[in-house]
Scaffold this motif. Structure first.
Motif, short mmCIF file in Angstrom:
data_model
loop_
_atom_site.label_atom_id
_atom_site.label_comp_id
_atom_site.label_asym_id
_atom_site.label_seq_id
_atom_site.Cartn_x
_atom_site.Cartn_y
_atom_site.Cartn_z
N ALA A 200 -6.57 7.25 11.16
CA ALA A 200 -7.36 7.83 12.24
C ALA A 200 -8.49 8.69 11.68
O ALA A 200 -8.41 9.23 10.57
CB ALA A 200 -6.47 8.66 13.16
N GLY A 201 -9.53 8.82 12.50
CA GLY A 201 -10.64 9.67 12.10
C GLY A 201 -11.64 9.85 13.22
O GLY A 201 -11.60 9.15 14.24
N PRO A 202 -12.58 10.77 13.06
CA PRO A 202 -13.53 11.09 14.13
C PRO A 202 -14.71 10.12 14.15
O PRO A 202 -15.11 9.56 13.12
CB PRO A 202 -14.01 12.49 13.76
N ASP B 232 -0.39 18.04 -1.83
CA ASP B 232 0.39 18.66 -0.76
C ASP B 232 0.15 17.97 0.59
O ASP B 232 0.07 18.62 1.64
CB ASP B 232 0.06 20.15 -0.64
N GLY B 233 0.01 16.64 0.55
CA GLY B 233 -0.14 15.86 1.78
C GLY B 233 -1.50 15.99 2.43
O GLY B 233 -1.66 15.57 3.59
N GLY C 94 3.36 11.49 4.10
CA GLY C 94 4.15 10.56 3.29
C GLY C 94 3.56 10.28 1.93
O GLY C 94 4.23 9.67 1.08
N ALA C 95 2.29 10.68 1.70
CA ALA C 95 1.69 10.45 0.39
C ALA C 95 2.24 11.46 -0.61
O ALA C 95 2.66 12.58 -0.25
CB ALA C 95 0.18 10.56 0.48
N VAL C 96 2.24 11.09 -1.86
CA VAL C 96 2.70 11.98 -2.93
C VAL C 96 1.49 12.50 -3.67
O VAL C 96 0.40 11.91 -3.65
CB VAL C 96 3.65 11.25 -3.88
N ASP C 97 1.66 13.65 -4.34
CA ASP C 97 0.56 14.21 -5.10
C ASP C 97 0.06 13.20 -6.13
O ASP C 97 0.84 12.54 -6.82
CB ASP C 97 1.01 15.48 -5.82
N ALA D 261 0.84 -1.18 0.00
CA ALA D 261 0.00 0.00 0.00
C ALA D 261 0.88 1.24 0.00
O ALA D 261 1.82 1.37 0.78
CB ALA D 261 -0.91 -0.01 1.23
N ALA D 262 0.55 2.18 -0.91
CA ALA D 262 1.38 3.38 -1.05
C ALA D 262 1.17 4.34 0.11
O ALA D 262 2.06 5.12 0.44
CB ALA D 262 1.07 4.06 -2.38
N ILE D 263 0.01 4.33 0.72
CA ILE D 263 -0.31 5.25 1.81
C ILE D 263 -0.41 4.44 3.09
O ILE D 263 -1.27 3.56 3.22
CB ILE D 263 -1.62 6.00 1.53
N SER D 264 0.46 4.71 4.04
CA SER D 264 0.52 3.90 5.26
C SER D 264 -0.21 4.54 6.43
O SER D 264 -0.46 3.87 7.43
CB SER D 264 1.99 3.67 5.65
N THR D 265 -0.55 5.82 6.34
CA THR D 265 -1.26 6.47 7.44
C THR D 265 -2.03 7.68 6.92
O THR D 265 -1.58 8.36 5.98
CB THR D 265 -0.28 6.91 8.55
#
Length: 666
Positions: free
Chosen positions: A171-173, A128-129, A84-87, A35-39
């Motif tokens: 994480a989230g509400p 931009d993250g 850590g994510a890229v555009d 997975a490219a996005i870890s958090t």
């Protein structure tokens, strides 16, 4: 930062209801490696927000039936960051719940699709993250998360995952979806639609329908035709974990189809007006139409639905209820106590200036249908205090429910337990396991007056029957309340709170409070009568109000604070809702054993000219003051009293009842 956009349509196989998805319809879990996005972290909306949004059952105008008024909700803005994510990376916004032993991921969607179109899940691009999107507000308690596509559902439909799924890195509400809508249901005779409402609060959620005609719904073994109105389903909420408690409940009348153990169906009528089968209806031929209005208290989140519906005589040949019966039903529904109490106050009113005989059956059921039954690992059980004592027993077909004693009548229920882990997509779905299910939730069905009798329709549902007389131009009322909580102690406390204590009358010199309108009057005076015009009683002469008054006095004297008031030579007040017009008296006499020493310690009388709320103040007599003062100086902590209650109806004989109570003075 650009607004969210769907990078592609993700058509759903179906927008599924929780616990109603066959395992064969769900895909296998995708691989999660690489997975490219870890958090991620969803920062908006705020944790604990209550979101007003459309109901997932659909919407649109209601033709021929009542509509629900209220503001039209706008879109929900979701914002967050993806370190850590890229555009150009993409995340899928989902709502996560824990439901009956499994995790459910529901993709958030754009506006509800047009008829014939599939819903579209929201996939948003990271720039931009960070990311942002406008979505429909969810209509269930859930935690909003932004997941990489490798972890997200593959379509726009909900998917089941293991209960042990760990998404802490995303994480989230936690949010609550409070919502309402209008949705047609033309599945029954007549084809008239009804309004559908949903409200999600911090500790409970409920779906219900307005009063209507032509709806068919019910638990196993019970089909309700030609009537609607009441709860569809409720659940208790603990964080984002939901546990089902009630199924279809609170419907009044219509044509019932009972299914016995052999599969044979028997028709019965749930509502009779003057011994004729009847039903609530959207309109009758005399021009009377139904109305409904929904409001939400912004401070507490409590929901109120106020509606009226004409009652029509059923035509069994045409399946319509157009003929006026001369009766309308005025219903006020309140969902309160953080979603744990669902209270219906039904006022059956005469509109043609004539008296009417009313017989109505109210239904209550556990949330078990054909899909749920396959996942059930423990059935519901019921306790009928005047029948089963302290024991919780399973329901059985045609098991009678005996007439209840005077006063509030409450049936207690342990909700069924389900294990939805078989819905988790795996090559070989497991069978439901007893140990995998959550602890059962608890419920109670409580009426403000005893039913004539009742019957269990099978293991999941029962009916209670009431008979009333409606005076000419007046009304009679029945209050029924459905209570739920995670624990039995919680339910018991909520039921105790259904009857509020009488107000403190203040110091000894305070005047008696004037009688006021009942919280839920058993009978309402005819419209247009003035205060000086006494109203005829709406209760038949054979009905004796003394058992309820005796119960109210007994409960009052069991309250130690009232014993303290007597010890301090202060008056006590007894309140009784739905009291019949007449002269009431309460006398407290010293009882030193076997009826000896019967000197009056305190007494009070009150006459009410109209059926309504009785507030009767009992004051110490001159002898009582001296006697109670002597007990206080001798440090006596209790006193044995003979309690005498009386009632004299206008033009009728005086009735009397006695009981002996030991009252704690401090």
């Amino acid at each position: 930062m650009s607004p969210a956009r769907p990078t592609r349509s993700r058509p759903a196989r179906a927008v599924v209801a929780v616990l109603a998805v066959p395992a064969s319809a769900l895909p296998l879990l995708p691989a999660t490696a690489g997975a490219a996005i870890s958090t991620t972290n969803v920062t908006t909306p705020a944790d604990g927000a209550v979101l007003e949004g459309p109901f997932s059952g659909g919407g649109g105008p209601v033709v021929g039936g009542p509509t629900l008024s209220g503001p039209v909700p706008g879109p929900l803005v979701v914002r967050g960051v993806a370190p850590g994510a890229v555009d150009g990376d993409e995340v899928v916004l989902v709502c996560e719940q824990r439901v009956e032993g499994a995790t459910v991921l529901t993709p958030m969607r754009f506006a509800p699709p047009a008829p014939g179109e599939d819903p579209v899940a929201v996939i948003t691009t990271v720039e931009d993250g960070a990311f942002t999107a406008e979505v429909d507000a969810p209509d269930q308690p859930c935690r909003v998360r932004a997941l990489p596509e490798e972890l997200a559902p593959t379509g726009a439909a909900a998917e089941y995952r293991p209960a042990t799924l760990d998404l802490a890195a995303y994480a989230g509400p936690r949010v609550l979806g409070g919502s309402s809508s209008r949705a047609p249901d033309a599945s029954g005779p007549g084809g008239a639609p009804v309004g559908v409402y949903r409200r999600v609060q911090s500790r409970g959620t409920g779906d219900g329908t307005t009063l209507g005609f032509g709806v068919r719904t019910g638990p196993l073994g019970l089909g309700l035709q030609a009537a609607s109105g009441g709860l569809l389903r409720t659940a208790v909420v603990d964080d984002t974990t939901t546990r089902l408690v009630f199924g279809p409940s609170g419907a009044a009348g219509g044509i019932g189809l009972r299914t016995d153990a052999d599969g044979h169906q028997e028709r019965y009528f749930g509502l009779l007006v003057d011994d004729r089968p009847a039903s609530v209806a959207p309109r009758t031929s005399d021009g009377t139409v139904g109305t409904a209005e929904r409001t939400v208290d912004p401070a507490t989140g409590a929901q109120t639905v106020v509606e009226t519906s004409p009652v029509g005589i059923l035509s069994l040949g045409s399946g319509t209820a157009d003929e006026p019966s001369g009766v309308v039903l005025e219903r006020t529904f309140r969902q309160e106590r953080d979603g744990r109490v669902f209270r219906f106050s039904d006022v059956w009113r005469s509109t043609d200036g004539r008296p009417h005989r009313l017989e109505v059956r109210y239904s209550a059921s556990a949330p078990v249908d054909r899909a749920f039954e396959a996942l059930m690992v423990a059935p519901p059980t019921f306790r009928v205090p005047w029948d089963t004592g302290d024991a919780f027993v399973p329901g059985t077909v045609d098991r009678p429910i005996a007439p209840a004693p005077a006063g509030r009548a409450t049936i207690w229920m342990t909700a069924p337990r389900f294990d939805s882990s078989p819905l988790v997509p795996t090559p070989d779905p497991p069978a439901p396991r007893e140990g995998a299910a959550d602890e059962p939730a608890q419920g109670a069905v409580s009426f403000d007056a005893p039913p004539v009798d009742g019957v269990f329709l099978g293991p999941y549902a029962f009916l209670l029957r009431f008979q009333r007389s409606i005076p000419a131009g007046g009304a009679t009322s029945i209050e029924h309340t459905y209570v739920q909580d995670t624990t039995r102690e919680g339910v018991e406390g909520l039921v105790r709170g259904l009857d509020p204590p009488a107000p403190d009358p203040g110091p000894d010199t305070a005047p008696d409070p004037a009688p006021g309108p009942s919280r839920v009057p058993d009978a309402v005076a005819p419209a247009g009568t003035g205060p000086a015009a006494p109203a005829a009683s709406a209760v038949p002469a054979a009905v004796d109000p003394l058992p309820r008054l005796s119960s109210a006095v007994r409960i009052r004297l069991a309250d130690r604070s009232q014993g303290s008031r007597l010890r301090a030579l202060r008056p006590i007040t007894v309140a009784l809702g739905g009291a019949v017009a007449g002269r009431y008296g309460v006398t407290l006499r010293r009882d030193v054993g076997r009826g000896r020493g019967l000197r009056t310690i305190a007494s009070g009388v009150r006459t009410i000219a109209r059926d309504g709320t009785l507030r009767l103040t009992v004051r110490p007599t001159r002898f009582g003051r001296a006697y109670l003062d002597g007990l206080r100086r001798a440090d006596r902590r209790s006193v044995r009293l003979r309690v005498i209650v009386t009632w004299t109806a206008p033009g009728k004989e005086r009735r009397r009842r006695e009981l002996v109570r030991t009252v704690t003075l401090r």
